[in-house]
Design a protein around this motif. Structure first.
Motif, PDB file in Angstrom:
ATOM      1  N   CYS A  64       0.840  -1.187   0.000  1.00 56.22           N
ATOM      2  CA  CYS A  64       0.000   0.000   0.000  1.00 56.22           C
ATOM      3  C   CYS A  64       0.882   1.246   0.000  1.00 56.22           C
ATOM      4  CB  CYS A  64      -0.900  -0.014   1.234  1.00 56.22           C
ATOM      5  SG  CYS A  64      -2.122   1.272   1.189  1.00 56.22           S
ATOM      6  N   ASP A  65       0.429   2.311  -0.673  1.00 56.13           N
ATOM      7  CA  ASP A  65       1.231   3.541  -0.633  1.00 56.13           C
ATOM      8  C   ASP A  65       0.673   4.556   0.366  1.00 56.13           C
ATOM      9  OD1 ASP A  65      -0.941   4.531  -1.958  1.00 56.13           O
ATOM     10  OD2 ASP A  65       0.092   4.913  -3.852  1.00 56.13           O
ATOM     11  N   LEU A 152     -11.183  -0.605  -7.932  1.00 57.59           N
ATOM     12  CA  LEU A 152     -10.155  -1.163  -8.812  1.00 57.59           C
ATOM     13  C   LEU A 152     -10.188  -2.677  -8.667  1.00 57.59           C
ATOM     14  CD1 LEU A 152      -7.599   1.558  -7.801  1.00 57.59           C
ATOM     15  CD2 LEU A 152      -8.381   1.206 -10.144  1.00 57.59           C
ATOM     16  N   PRO A 158      -6.041  -6.500 -21.792  1.00 58.14           N
ATOM     17  CA  PRO A 158      -6.178  -5.793 -23.062  1.00 58.14           C
ATOM     18  C   PRO A 158      -6.378  -6.742 -24.221  1.00 58.14           C
ATOM     19  CG  PRO A 158      -3.909  -5.675 -22.289  1.00 58.14           C
ATOM     20  CD  PRO A 158      -4.686  -6.407 -21.241  1.00 58.14           C
ATOM     21  N   GLY A 192       2.851  -2.914 -18.956  1.00 57.32           N
ATOM     22  CA  GLY A 192       2.148  -1.941 -18.122  1.00 57.32           C
ATOM     23  C   GLY A 192       3.050  -1.337 -17.071  1.00 57.32           C
ATOM     24  N   THR A 193       3.035  -0.007 -17.005  1.00 56.55           N
ATOM     25  CA  THR A 193       3.904   0.682 -16.051  1.00 56.55           C
ATOM     26  C   THR A 193       3.101   1.669 -15.212  1.00 56.55           C
ATOM     27  OG1 THR A 193       4.501   2.158 -17.873  1.00 56.55           O
ATOM     28  CG2 THR A 193       6.048   0.395 -17.353  1.00 56.55           C
ATOM     29  N   SER A 195       1.060   1.780 -11.221  1.00 59.27           N
ATOM     30  CA  SER A 195       1.535   1.446  -9.863  1.00 59.27           C
ATOM     31  C   SER A 195       1.883  -0.031  -9.733  1.00 59.27           C
ATOM     32  CB  SER A 195       0.466   1.782  -8.830  1.00 59.27           C
ATOM     33  OG  SER A 195       0.181   3.147  -8.863  1.00 59.27           O
ATOM     34  N   SER A 196       1.061  -0.910 -10.333  1.00 60.11           N
ATOM     35  CA  SER A 196       1.292  -2.351 -10.151  1.00 60.11           C
ATOM     36  C   SER A 196       2.578  -2.783 -10.852  1.00 60.11           C
ATOM     37  CB  SER A 196       0.116  -3.158 -10.718  1.00 60.11           C
ATOM     38  OG  SER A 196      -1.089  -2.744 -10.150  1.00 60.11           O
ATOM     39  N   GLY A 197       2.722  -2.433 -12.123  1.00 55.70           N
ATOM     40  CA  GLY A 197       3.911  -2.830 -12.875  1.00 55.70           C
ATOM     41  C   GLY A 197       5.177  -2.265 -12.271  1.00 55.70           C
ATOM     42  N   THR A 217       3.215   4.265 -21.693  1.00 52.22           N
ATOM     43  CA  THR A 217       3.295   5.629 -21.164  1.00 52.22           C
ATOM     44  C   THR A 217       4.126   5.623 -19.887  1.00 52.22           C
ATOM     45  OG1 THR A 217       1.017   5.911 -21.937  1.00 52.22           O
ATOM     46  CG2 THR A 217       1.929   7.649 -20.533  1.00 52.22           C
ATOM     47  N   LYS A 333      -2.158  11.465 -13.337  1.00 52.20           N
ATOM     48  CA  LYS A 333      -2.350  10.011 -13.212  1.00 52.20           C
ATOM     49  C   LYS A 333      -1.866   9.714 -11.805  1.00 52.20           C
ATOM     50  CE  LYS A 333      -1.803   8.239 -17.845  1.00 52.20           C
ATOM     51  NZ  LYS A 333      -1.232   7.132 -18.601  1.00 52.20           N
ATOM     52  N   LEU A 355       7.101   1.130 -26.190  1.00 56.10           N
ATOM     53  CA  LEU A 355       6.050   0.810 -27.168  1.00 56.10           C
ATOM     54  C   LEU A 355       5.655   2.013 -28.027  1.00 56.10           C
ATOM     55  CD1 LEU A 355       3.770  -1.537 -25.028  1.00 56.10           C
ATOM     56  CD2 LEU A 355       5.522  -2.165 -26.689  1.00 56.10           C
ATOM     57  N   ARG A 356       6.070   3.187 -27.644  1.00 58.21           N
ATOM     58  CA  ARG A 356       5.814   4.348 -28.506  1.00 58.21           C
ATOM     59  C   ARG A 356       6.702   4.259 -29.751  1.00 58.21           C
ATOM     60  NH1 ARG A 356       1.146   6.132 -26.627  1.00 58.21           N
ATOM     61  NH2 ARG A 356       1.236   6.699 -24.438  1.00 58.21           N
ATOM     62  N   ALA A 383       0.244  -6.098 -16.264  1.00 59.69           N
ATOM     63  CA  ALA A 383       0.006  -5.095 -15.214  1.00 59.69           C
ATOM     64  C   ALA A 383      -0.798  -3.986 -15.870  1.00 59.69           C
ATOM     65  CB  ALA A 383       1.332  -4.588 -14.676  1.00 59.69           C
ATOM     66  N   ASN A 503      -8.555   4.385 -20.265  1.00 55.37           N
ATOM     67  CA  ASN A 503      -7.850   3.120 -20.520  1.00 55.37           C
ATOM     68  C   ASN A 503      -8.760   2.026 -21.080  1.00 55.37           C
ATOM     69  OD1 ASN A 503      -9.237   2.962 -18.057  1.00 55.37           O
ATOM     70  ND2 ASN A 503      -7.904   1.338 -17.324  1.00 55.37           N
TER      71      ASN A 503
HETATM   72  O1  N01 Z   1      -3.029   0.042 -13.566  1.00 53.86           O
HETATM   73  P1  N01 Z   1      -2.829   1.379 -14.428  1.00 53.86           P
HETATM   74  P2  N01 Z   1      -2.316  -0.420 -12.214  1.00 53.86           P
HETATM   75  N1  N01 Z   1      -0.518  -2.258 -24.262  1.00 53.86           N
HETATM   76  O2  N01 Z   1      -4.090   1.555 -15.176  1.00 53.86           O
HETATM   77  C1  N01 Z   1      -0.646  -0.179 -19.626  1.00 53.86           C
HETATM   78  C2  N01 Z   1      -3.943   1.449  -7.572  1.00 53.86           C
HETATM   79  N2  N01 Z   1      -2.768   0.730  -7.104  1.00 53.86           N
HETATM   80  O3  N01 Z   1      -2.842  -1.741 -11.864  1.00 53.86           O
HETATM   81  O4  N01 Z   1      -0.811   4.390 -19.550  1.00 53.86           O
HETATM   82  C3  N01 Z   1       0.446  -1.735 -23.520  1.00 53.86           C
HETATM   83  O5  N01 Z   1      -2.372   2.499 -13.586  1.00 53.86           O
HETATM   84  C4  N01 Z   1      -0.990   1.259 -19.407  1.00 53.86           C
HETATM   85  O6  N01 Z   1      -0.427   2.067 -20.400  1.00 53.86           O
HETATM   86  P3  N01 Z   1      -1.091   3.520 -20.732  1.00 53.86           P
HETATM   87  C5  N01 Z   1      -3.532   2.877  -7.947  1.00 53.86           C
HETATM   88  O7  N01 Z   1      -4.571   3.746  -7.660  1.00 53.86           O
HETATM   89  C6  N01 Z   1      -2.194   1.158  -5.964  1.00 53.86           C
HETATM   90  O8  N01 Z   1      -0.845  -0.247 -12.306  1.00 53.86           O
HETATM   91  O9  N01 Z   1      -2.564   3.264 -20.890  1.00 53.86           O
HETATM   92  N3  N01 Z   1       0.275  -1.215 -22.319  1.00 53.86           N
HETATM   93  C7  N01 Z   1      -0.404   1.460 -18.007  1.00 53.86           C
HETATM   94  O10 N01 Z   1       0.964   1.670 -18.078  1.00 53.86           O
HETATM   95  C8  N01 Z   1      -3.294   2.722  -9.423  1.00 53.86           C
HETATM   96  O11 N01 Z   1      -3.340   3.925 -10.151  1.00 53.86           O
HETATM   97  C9  N01 Z   1      -1.070   0.553  -5.505  1.00 53.86           C
HETATM   98  O12 N01 Z   1      -0.424   3.942 -21.972  1.00 53.86           O
HETATM   99  C10 N01 Z   1      -0.960  -1.242 -21.813  1.00 53.86           C
HETATM  100  C11 N01 Z   1      -0.671   0.105 -17.348  1.00 53.86           C
HETATM  101  O13 N01 Z   1      -0.890  -0.825 -18.386  1.00 53.86           O
HETATM  102  C12 N01 Z   1      -4.387   1.754  -9.809  1.00 53.86           C
HETATM  103  O14 N01 Z   1      -4.439   0.832  -8.736  1.00 53.86           O
HETATM  104  C13 N01 Z   1      -0.518  -0.500  -6.196  1.00 53.86           C
HETATM  105  C14 N01 Z   1      -2.040  -1.799 -22.523  1.00 53.86           C
HETATM  106  C15 N01 Z   1      -1.880   0.115 -16.457  1.00 53.86           C
HETATM  107  O15 N01 Z   1      -1.661   0.989 -15.408  1.00 53.86           O
HETATM  108  C16 N01 Z   1      -4.170   1.000 -11.076  1.00 53.86           C
HETATM  109  O16 N01 Z   1      -2.799   0.620 -11.155  1.00 53.86           O
HETATM  110  C17 N01 Z   1      -1.127  -0.928  -7.353  1.00 53.86           C
HETATM  111  C18 N01 Z   1      -1.774  -2.312 -23.805  1.00 53.86           C
HETATM  112  N4  N01 Z   1      -2.753  -2.814 -24.568  1.00 53.86           N
HETATM  113  C19 N01 Z   1      -2.263  -0.307  -7.806  1.00 53.86           C
HETATM  114  N5  N01 Z   1      -3.148  -1.685 -21.768  1.00 53.86           N
HETATM  115  C20 N01 Z   1      -0.452   1.082  -4.277  1.00 53.86           C
HETATM  116  O17 N01 Z   1      -1.074   1.333  -3.278  1.00 53.86           O
HETATM  117  C21 N01 Z   1      -2.767  -1.094 -20.629  1.00 53.86           C
HETATM  118  N6  N01 Z   1      -1.450  -0.819 -20.649  1.00 53.86           N
HETATM  119  C22 N01 Z   1       0.961   1.348  -4.321  1.00 53.86           C
END
Ligand code: N01
Length: 541
Positions: A64-65, A152, A158, A192-193, A195-197, A217, A333, A355-356, A383, A503
């Motif tokens: 958790c953050d 969430l 995807p 995916g980059t 929070s999770s990735g 991104t 974001k 990927l860009r 992720a 997204n």
């Molecule tokens: O998901 P995200 P998450 N091809 O939607 C990429 C909470 N959280 O699970 O930005 C390639 O943020 C997508 O790329 P883009 C927190 O609130 C909290 O990481 O769409 N890439 C992006 O990089 C967080 O914000 C904690 O260009 C693809 C990634 O996948 C929320 O959950 C920890 C794609 C998705 O990032 C979600 O986080 C974890 C494709 N077809 C989560 N499709 C903590 O408390 C998607 N992407 C620390």
């Protein structure tokens, strides 16, 4: 009031006062409060255990953050005194232990039906009841329905061409297997980059033979500076938890909120302030100046500070440039908090795939083919985030008055009053729904506020002999306008984020959470209740 009997073959009642969907932090607390209010309740939960997001997100590095002393329930002084957190930012297994402890301590499990997914909820107007159906064939009637489905929780896979052809293991961070995944010696692709990735990258990198991070991104990542919790910090919180919690109900999470703007101070002072917060770690960084969320020029100073750190931390200049966000304001974001993320790209076994520059053509049986080359991998980690805030609700077929479908009503984006109730859907509550502070505050605080409000509301109905409560359409329209107007005062809408549904292909672009702050929002909800549930229609049986 319906009795909690007779029972279905499953051993569960066919009629209860309240059906609660989801046994995460919201559903567990809702069950506890409903019981205290003397209402018969049944919880449906798709997982085999409690914990919601902390049950599903078992990916390596998940934590958790929000600092652990703050990310916990406040409703029981004994609970908050007894429970010991070990780290500044709690790791997922410890939060899941906590959720299980709460379930045991308050004897919650006996009213939770696990491994059961709600598929539909239909309002029976003649009976004034909700009919809730599950994938196990349950059909339960309830006067009230509380959707504690999480913001969430609907993992998004995807639509990548060829994904089904992949011959290796494929995991989504939001639906991680119960057993730990061993990456030792594996070639891994992580897509995916967010929070999770970003959390998973350094941990997977430390075991895998090779890790390819596929980034579309880049995100802003601040260091967590996680560590063991020291006795003084624990004592600070526990010595006066009630007072700290009372304050948290007004401000959300405890950060050092600044009073000056980023451009009101000399350059050196601004850099010093960023550096101090960067060294301390955590989300506090984004609160260094009061206008970071509001003013592009102010935001640029924080963004450039982070980009300069990326250039320092990442040895290869091309990789550093690719990791540097330039297309959205910092914080628009969700800011990412992680340990050793940028440093991971200095490892010989970690490669950033931009990927860009080279988009994915297809997933193939042995890996990923981009416009440039094929990456051979054994394991794929998605992720790729969530259909946030509305996804879990719209996955169910929810129908209100005259068969009105929530999917149809929300086709142009979510509409509701206070994030709590939807016009046309009497007696159905959404905990931390769109239009409420939800994901922009410490979720546990948002959850407790909503569940307490809902409990008081049901009690009010019962005491006044009323049968239904329903949001008024005009109040709903005004609230939706207000939520949008507040968001438009900030930089949030400038990012193509999950906050605006960007997204999910085809999802309406609407800024979903309420940015006005939990204190202001709480006051509004309390005033509405004090004024006889202003903006709602209450009807007798
Ligand atoms: O998901 P995200 P998450 N091809 O939607 C990429 C909470 N959280 O699970 O930005 C390639 O943020 C997508 O790329 P883009 C927190 O609130 C909290 O990481 O769409 N890439 C992006 O990089 C967080 O914000 C904690 O260009 C693809 C990634 O996948 C929320 O959950 C920890 C794609 C998705 O990032 C979600 O986080 C974890 C494709 N077809 C989560 N499709 C903590 O408390 C998607 N992407 C620390």
């Amino acid at each position: 009031m319906p009795e909690a009997s007779p029972e279905q073959p499953s051993g569960h009642a066919v009629a209860v006062d309240v059906v609660i969907v989801g046994a995460g932090f919201a559903g567990m607390y809702a069950l506890h409060r409903m019981r205290q209010a003397g209402l018969s309740s049944l919880v449906f939960e798709a997982g085999t255990g409690v914990g919601g997001v902390w049950y599903w997100n078992r990916y390596p590095g998940a934590r958790c953050d929000v600092e652990s002393m703050q990310y916990s329930y406040s409703f029981s002084e004994e609970l908050q005194q007894d429970w010991d957190w070990s780290e500044r930012f709690a790791p997922q297994p410890e939060i899941l232990d906590y959720a299980n402890h709460v379930a045991d301590r308050f004897d919650l499990r006996r009213d939770i039906r696990f491994e059961t997914r709600v598929t539909a909820a239909t309002f029976d107007e003649a009976a004034g009841q909700w009919v809730v159906e599950t994938d196990r064939g349950d059909r339960v009637r309830a006067r009230f329905c509380i959707m504690a489905t999480g913001c969430l929780s609907a993992a998004r896979v995807p639509d990548l061409p060829g994904l089904r052809d992949f011959a290796g293991d494929c995991f989504h961070t939001g639906a991680w297997p119960q057993q730990p995944v061993d990456f030792t010696g594996r070639r891994v692709a992580l897509i995916g980059t967010g929070s999770s990735g970003i959390q998973a990258t350094p941990v997977i990198a430390s075991d895998a033979a090779q890790l390819y991070v596929f980034q579309r991104t880049p995100n802003f990542v601040v260091p967590a500076r996680n560590g063991k919790l020291d006795a003084d910090t624990i004592r600070y919180w526990k010595d006066d938890y009630p007072a700290h919690r009372a304050r948290a109900r007004e401000i959300g999470t405890f950060y050092e909120f600044a009073t000056s703007g980023a451009l009101d101070v000399p350059d050196e002072e601004r850099e010093r302030e960023y550096e101090r917060r960067w060294q301390e770690g955590g989300v506090n960084f984004v609160h260094a100046f009061k206008d970071i969320y509001l003013d592009q020029a102010a935001n640029d100073t924080a963004a450039e500070f982070v980009r300069a750190r990326i250039r320092e931390l990442v040895h290869d200049p091309d990789t550093a440039a690719a990791l540097s966000p330039t297309d959205h304001p910092l914080g628009s974001k969700r800011i990412c908090v992680a340990s050793d993320y940028y440093e991971a790209f200095n490892r010989p076994n970690v490669t950033l795939v931009n990927l860009r520059r080279e988009p994915i053509d297809a997933i193939v049986s042995g890996g990923i083919r981009t416009s440039e080359r094929e990456y051979a991998v054994d394991t794929l980690v998605l992720a790729t985030g969530y259909d946030a805030m509305t996804g879990a609700l719209l996955a169910m077929d929810i129908r209100g008055r005259a068969g009105l479908s929530l999917r149809d009503k929300w086709a142009g984006g979510p509409r509701n009053y206070l994030g709590l109730m939807v016009a046309g859907f009497p007696n159905l509550f959404t905990v931390t729904g769109p239009g409420s502070p939800s994901v922009l505050v410490n979720m546990v605080i948002g959850i407790e506020q909503h569940v307490d409000w809902i409990t008081d509301c049901i009690r009010h109905l019962d005491q006044s002999g009323a049968a239904t409560i329903e949001a008024d359409e005009a109040a709903e329209d005004r609230w939706v306008d207000h939520v949008n107007a507040e968001a438009d005062l900030t930089l949030f809408p400038r990012a193509a984020s999950w906050y605006v549904g960007a997204n999910i292909p085809g999802k309406a672009r609407v800024f979903m959470p309420y940015v006005g702050g939990i204190g202001r929002y709480r006051k509004k909800c309390d005033e509405v209740a004090a004024n006889g549930y202003e903006g709602f229609r209450i009807a007798a049986a």
